[in-house]
Write an enzyme that holds these catalytic residues in place. Structure first.
Site: not given
Length: 602
Positions: A158, A223, A397
């Site tokens: 990520d 994220h 996600s």
């Protein structure tokens, strides 16, 4: 919020138009045809392959500054300057016309999959027993069986992870930063041993630069930190949230900065996470058995992607990926073979309005909605890091880490499970999709919340408790595919599953052979027979799977690798790239030259 955007050049017939990238591309990922004398055991030396690539580039009139390997078969060609549009298209065409080239694709930037949400007070509803919320994952019953194992490692590929977040204390192992371009890295350097997330914001002033003109303006996402918390936030520590696996370690692998990830950085990060060597990076001391990748693209699975997925699968690692947020068909990597693609359902079990769907989705898990999002770790920094805290998000996600965390718990119960066995046992343990009265079926309209079935949203709803029980059960058949020898291209190999066995008191009622990957489509004589053959049309490495099913509905899967060697003339076409001979290559170059002359004359 940024949708995932990634163009890819797929294998196309000679002189077919290339897919034009919407942003400048400086690197090309090239796969050369195997030389006649190369086999699976005697692959071409890296230096010799680089020399061949240089020769190909020179012959095609493509300037280059550097080259390096990407995976087993591909090489990265760095051009002196970025290209886009018709210029890039012509460069790719010229390379593809060379008879030594199998495929070419741009080293495009791959975007993370996330959709912003407004805060909500409801927290971690997705982990509860499915009494109030039909889509909840039933984790309390799973934790009664196991809370995980500290020997299991899950990689989070990520934008990096906030390494000092207090709710990740003791849960991380040493990772790596694979972001190669300083302009996008936001940390002042290229690849190094620091996978900390410095922020991935894009400002209005950034967009005035050509480098970021195609990016969306947005605040930093944090994220990777959010996903790491979903999988393995410290639990029973009196702080914040619970992770799905209370003992597993998280391997932070930074592959993305501003505007997403370069495909080559992503592929190198995947390989390193699984314990495979990557030039210039140190050996990974703690290879992951499960990799979570919540990034995607808008093109079909490409040869470089599939090649690396095959590598990490062979190394024993399962790649869990997000299905995507476009309310349509999945794209890479969710459409690649050997991955577990996870779609998103809302709390009542219907597919969310945003989740992609279709036959390539393997299973569905909670992804959240604006009114009932997913809750996990966060940071309050708009650009650079602020205070490590908690927040709410939604998107596929955040469905993907649910399955990755459950896979880690399954490995704690049974470390011998292969990636394919993890998938089939998780799928077989899934709860049936629900049907909400009055709702549309997803096959009718996928852009609104809709009722799923196994053809649109995978095997069912992820159930952590049943998956853990299935992982430890001995009441499953055992698929066994006998090894095969190398054969010349165009010949058949034996696919022999006669060694497969049923579980106690049961019998095998179905065999299913399928091709997982390879340079071309192999012809399987009888896919439903225990013992059959497959013809390998061109030289290269092929992978097949054998799925056996018993009369209790239980399944097991085995993988089989097969190799076709090149013939004396170097083999025939083999999928997607160059022509079959130098004659076609020369004719193609003359055709391009004539076309350019006519355009100038016009």
């Amino acid at each position: 919020m940024l949708k995932f955007i990634a163009a890819a050049l797929l294998a196309v017939p000679l002189l077919a138009p290339a897919q034009t990238s919407q942003e400048p591309v400086r690197n090309l990922i090239v796969r050369l045809k195997p030389q006649a004398e190369s086999t699976a055991s005697t692959r071409e030396a890296p230096q010799a392959a680089r020399e061949r690539l240089r020769s190909v580039a020179n012959a095609a009139g493509v300037g280059f500054e550097d080259e390096r390997t990407v995976g087993r078969h591909h090489q990265l060609l760095r051009m002196p300057a970025a290209q886009s549009g018709a210029q890039l298209e012509a460069t790719v065409r010229r390379l593809r016309l060379n008879p030594d080239v199998l495929d070419v694709e741009p080293d495009v930037r791959v975007r993370r999959l996330a959709v912003p949400s407004d805060p909500d007070y409801v927290r971690q509803w997705h982990l509860q027993a499915p009494t109030t919320y039909a889509a909840a994952m039933n984790m309390p019953a799973a934790w009664d069986v196991t809370t995980g194992s500290g020997s299991v490692v899950v990689a989070v590929l990520d934008v990096g992870v906030r390494l000092n977040h207090p709710d990740l204390a003791g849960r991380l192992v040493a990772g790596y930063d694979f972001v190669s371009e300083v302009e996008y890295s936001n940390d002042g350097d290229g690849r190094d041993a620091d996978p900390n997330d410095p922020g991935d914001w894009v400002s209005e002033s950034d967009k005035r630069s050509p480098l970021f003109s195609t990016c969306d303006t947005e605040a930093s996402s944090w994220h990777g930190t959010f996903i790491a918390g979903q999988i393995a936030a410290a639990t029973n520590n009196g702080l914040g949230v619970a992770g799905i696996d209370w003992q597993a370690k998280v391997l932070p692998v930074r592959i993305a900065g501003k505007c997403g990830a370069l495909l080559s950085d992503l592929l190198d990060g995947m390989r390193w996470a699984a314990g495979l060597s990557v030039a210039g990076a140190p050996a990974n001391a703690t290879p992951a058995r499960v990799l979570n990748l919540s990034f995607g693209g808008d093109a079909a699975c490409s040869p470089s992607y599939q090649d690396v997925i095959d590598e990490i699968t062979d190394a024993g690692a399962l790649l869990v990926v997000a299905a995507g947020n476009e309310a349509g068909a999945v794209a890479r990597p969710a459409d690649c073979n050997g991955v577990l693609a996870v779609g998103a359902v809302q709390e009542d079990g219907r597919k969310t309005a945003y989740s992609n769907y279709g036959a390539r989705v393997g299973i569905s898990a909670p992804g959240g909605t604006q009114t009932r999002p997913i809750y996990s770790l966060d940071n309050n920094g708009i650009t650079t890091p602020g205070v490590d805290t908690y927040g709410e998000k939604l998107g596929t996600s955040f469905s993907s880490p649910q399955a990755a965390g459950v896979a880690a718990l399954m490995l704690a119960v049974n470390p011998a499970l292969t990636p394919a066995q993890l998938v089939v046992r998780m799928q077989d343990a899934a709860r049936p999709h629900v049907a909400v009265a009055g709702a549309l079926r997803c096959s009718t309209n996928g852009t609104v919340p809709c009722n799923c079935d196994t053809s649109t949203c995978g095997a069912g709803l992820l159930d952590g408790a049943q998956a853990v029980l299935a992982a430890g059960s001995s009441l499953v058949p055992r698929a066994v595919a006998a090894p095969v020898t190398t054969v010349p291209a165009g010949n058949a190999v034996a696919l022999n599953g006669n060694g497969s066995t049923a579980s106690t008191g049961a019998s095998i009622v179905a065999y299913r052979w399928a091709q997982v990957s390879g340079p071309a489509t192999a012809s399987i004589a009888n896919p439903s027979a225990a013992n059959t053959t497959a013809t390998l049309p061109v030289a290269g490495s092929y992978v097949f799977s054998l799925t056996v099913t018993d009369n209790a509905g239980q399944r097991d899967v085995a993988r089989l690798a097969a190799t076709a060697s090149a013939n004396g003339s170097g083999g025939d076409g083999g999928g997607g790239g160059g022509g079959a001979s130098g004659w076609w290559w020369g004719a193609g170059l003359w055709a391009l030259a004539l076309l350019a002359w006519r355009r100038r004359a016009a």
